[in-house]
Scaffold this active site. Structure first.
Site, mmCIF file in Angstrom:
data_model
loop_
_atom_site.group_PDB
_atom_site.id
_atom_site.type_symbol
_atom_site.label_atom_id
_atom_site.label_comp_id
_atom_site.label_asym_id
_atom_site.label_seq_id
_atom_site.Cartn_x
_atom_site.Cartn_y
_atom_site.Cartn_z
ATOM 1 N N ASP A 1 -2.251 14.660 8.462
ATOM 2 C CA ASP A 1 -0.844 14.302 8.976
ATOM 3 C C ASP A 1 0.179 15.739 8.828
ATOM 4 O OD1 ASP A 1 1.616 13.383 9.834
ATOM 5 O OD2 ASP A 1 1.831 12.193 7.933
ATOM 6 N N TYR B 1 -6.964 11.232 6.066
ATOM 7 C CA TYR B 1 -6.557 11.834 7.424
ATOM 8 C C TYR B 1 -5.622 13.166 7.393
ATOM 9 C CZ TYR B 1 -2.422 8.803 6.670
ATOM 10 O OH TYR B 1 -1.330 8.369 6.164
ATOM 11 N N GLY C 1 0.763 -1.247 -0.020
ATOM 12 C CA GLY C 1 -0.070 -0.073 0.013
ATOM 13 C C GLY C 1 0.854 1.206 0.053
ATOM 14 N N THR C 2 0.100 2.404 -0.255
ATOM 15 C CA THR C 2 0.824 3.736 -0.389
ATOM 16 C C THR C 2 0.307 4.765 0.391
ATOM 17 O OG1 THR C 2 -0.212 4.442 -2.251
ATOM 18 C CG2 THR C 2 1.825 3.236 -2.617
ATOM 19 N N GLU C 3 0.982 5.806 0.986
ATOM 20 C CA GLU C 3 0.469 6.908 1.550
ATOM 21 C C GLU C 3 0.973 8.165 0.752
ATOM 22 O OE1 GLU C 3 2.072 6.593 5.844
ATOM 23 O OE2 GLU C 3 3.013 4.781 4.987
ATOM 24 N N ARG D 1 6.867 -4.657 8.193
ATOM 25 C CA ARG D 1 6.432 -3.840 7.144
ATOM 26 C C ARG D 1 7.584 -2.958 6.607
ATOM 27 N NH1 ARG D 1 3.643 1.632 7.497
ATOM 28 N NH2 ARG D 1 4.194 1.687 9.579
ATOM 29 N N GLU E 1 -3.866 13.803 3.962
ATOM 30 C CA GLU E 1 -3.091 12.545 3.577
ATOM 31 C C GLU E 1 -3.972 11.402 3.177
ATOM 32 O OE1 GLU E 1 0.688 9.571 4.810
ATOM 33 O OE2 GLU E 1 0.438 11.675 5.540
ATOM 34 N N SER F 1 -4.103 7.335 2.591
ATOM 35 C CA SER F 1 -3.513 5.899 2.267
ATOM 36 C C SER F 1 -4.491 4.760 1.543
ATOM 37 C CB SER F 1 -3.181 5.343 4.041
ATOM 38 O OG SER F 1 -2.205 5.806 4.537
ATOM 39 N N ASN G 1 4.612 0.800 1.335
ATOM 40 C CA ASN G 1 4.594 -0.245 2.388
ATOM 41 C C ASN G 1 4.492 -1.587 1.844
ATOM 42 O OD1 ASN G 1 4.269 1.704 5.181
ATOM 43 N ND2 ASN G 1 2.801 2.329 3.492
#
Length: 490
Positions: A87, A85, A5-7, A232, A92, A94, A150
């Site tokens: 940050d 969310y 996954g990515t953020e 992770r 951000e 995810s 991630n």
């Protein structure tokens, strides 16, 4: 199958003089997303500890534990199983946990749509467009914000081996995954244009930090899973891409390298003499021909490194079953490296840094100006504008001047539906189906308010469970949270 996954932290700029505070602006932006089934759900921080270091210690600091009201402002749990969310001073997004690089592309594109929708709804409600958002990594004034990848990796792989193998790969990966950037920052050597947005901001090889003293290898050991089985890998060197092929290869090639690492396969032996310096050097080499120095003085090139990893991968998969996505990544990776070798400009319809450079140089030629013209930095920024009618990348896309990896239907589906092959499926379905009783969620849990001040937690410690194959029938045939909890014996 690897879980990944990515953020993405989005740059935020005030358009309205009365809206100069990016923190309150970020809260307002995410609070206006209309696609939230459970807008009052909070984020469960119980199993989160970003202070653990993969080298075997915990650093001093305070874990994030916001009170419930602030938590609900800070976090929005999405129907697709992801998270929206704030940050620091940025909105951000995810992605949910995905199963392959193609899914990542679709869910990242969905994130762009989600943030653009937030802006549209906010402008509709307030009657004025107050903020603009950018999917990039730098404000051009010395501030960088992150894009993090991630990857779920077996705990059995020693971290020092991961770091040794990945350092040369990550340093050279921007040649096909860079987002492109006008100028330089962070007191680095001047340049008119470079390949990577992030390279100027890395200052050491290995560390836990992500915002200061940024390392090429981040040592955060926060698995969001059973720590005895998994780690992770938290990668912070990548650029936030607009071009789908750049995202696809950025994630897909690293997924392949990790397959080789976990299998114990033979991998290339490169040890860069000065990795941090080499990262910046690679970013400034627009012809992809200059040499970087290895330990002992032997030279190599930014093309030779990924070619060696590709060769090892082709040898490995020749005798191994592998997915259609892996096969496709290998083919596209080889094609892109070959074209980079011939002339990077051949990839004008494929890679961000080449497409952006061509767009800016074409403008300069028409207007008779140079790289020092302030409009060039504005074009750089506007390339990443998430508004479909304003972003220069979307102009290329509408004109069919940029290669696609996913279909429009894939992106639309990814905004409101979770991936099917990971625990994100169970989380996302619960968020939508049981929205009225959803108390909260996290990567490792779904929490339900069952009344009488009782909160029931369904643990999701194994990212490979909670899939459509394992839970669809359960969710389709269960009409209440009480019945779900009874069937799960929580």
């Amino acid at each position: 199958m690897r879980v990944l996954g990515t953020e993405t932290e989005f740059g935020i700029a005030a358009k309205d003089p009365s809206a100069l505070d990016p923190v309150s602006g970020s809260f307002a932006v995410i609070g206006h997303y209309p696609g939230l089934p459970a807008p009052e759900a909070l984020w469960d921080y119980e199993n989160e500890n970003p202070l653990l270091d993969a080298r075997g210690f915990e650093v001093d600091g305070e874990r994030e534990r916001p009170n419930p009201d602030y938590n609900r402002q800070l976090n929005k749990v999405l129907a697709n199983g992801g998270r929206l969310y704030v940050d620091g001073a940025h909105p951000e997004y995810s992605t949910p946990e995905c199963s392959n690089a193609k899914e990542i592309v679709a869910f990242e594109r969905a994130g762009e749509r989600i943030l653009a929708t937030c802006l549209q709804e906010m402008a509709r409600v307030r009657g004025i467009e107050q903020y603009v958002l950018y999917k990039n990594n730098s404000d051009g004034k010395g501030n960088s914000y992150g894009y993090h990848e991630n990857y779920l990796v077996s705990r059995s792989v020693p971290f020092d081996r991961i770091a040794r193998v990945l350092t040369p790969f990550l340093v050279t990966r921007p040649i096909f995954a860079g987002a492109g950037k006008v100028g330089s920052e962070n007191q680095t050597s001047p340049t008119e244009y470079q390949i990577s947005q992030r390279a100027d901001f890395f200052e050491c090889l290995m560390d836990l930090n992500t915002m200061v003293k940024r390392p090429i290898i981040n040592t955060r050991d926060e698995p969001h899973a059973d720590a005895a089985r998994f780690r992770r890998l938290h990668v912070i060197t990548g650029d936030a891409n607009m071009a789908e092929l750049s995202t696809y290869l950025k994630v897909g090639t690293l997924d392949i390298v990790l397959d080789l690492l976990e299998s114990g396969a033979d991998l290339p032996q490169f040890e860069l003499d000065e990795p941090v310096r080499a990262f910046k050097q690679v970013s400034r080499d627009l012809d992809v021909k200059e040499t970087v120095k290895l330990v002992g003085g032997r030279p190599t090139t930014a093309l030779a490194v990924p070619r060696a990893y590709l060769s090892a991968a082709k040898y490995f998969y020749a005798s191994q079953d592998h997915s259609p996505t892996t096969h496709d990544v290998l083919l596209r990776w080889e094609d892109v490296l070959n074209q980079l070798d011939r002339d990077p400009r051949l990839l004008v319809k494929a890679l961000d840094w080449v497409a952006k450079r061509h767009m800016i140089e074409s403008y300069m030629e028409r207007k008779g100006c140079g790289w020092d013209d302030p409009r060039m930095k504005l074009m750089d920024l506007q390339y990443h504008d998430v508004r479909a009618d304003k972003g220069l990348f979307y102009t290329l896309e509408r004109s069919r001047l940029i290669e696609r990896i996913v279909e429009e239907d894939d992106i639309q589906r990814a905004e409101l539906n979770p991936p099917t092959g990971t625990r994100a499926y169970f989380r996302g379905r619960c968020v939508s189906k049981f929205a009225k009783t959803l108390y909260g969620a996290s990567w490792t849990s779904v929490l339900f308010d069952v009344g009488n001040t009782t909160i029931k937690k369904v643990p999701l410690m194994d990212p490979h469970r909670g899939t459509q194959a394992l839970t669809r029938e359960l969710l389709d045939t269960t009409d209440s949270v009480d019945a779900l909890i009874e069937k799960l014996k929580v």
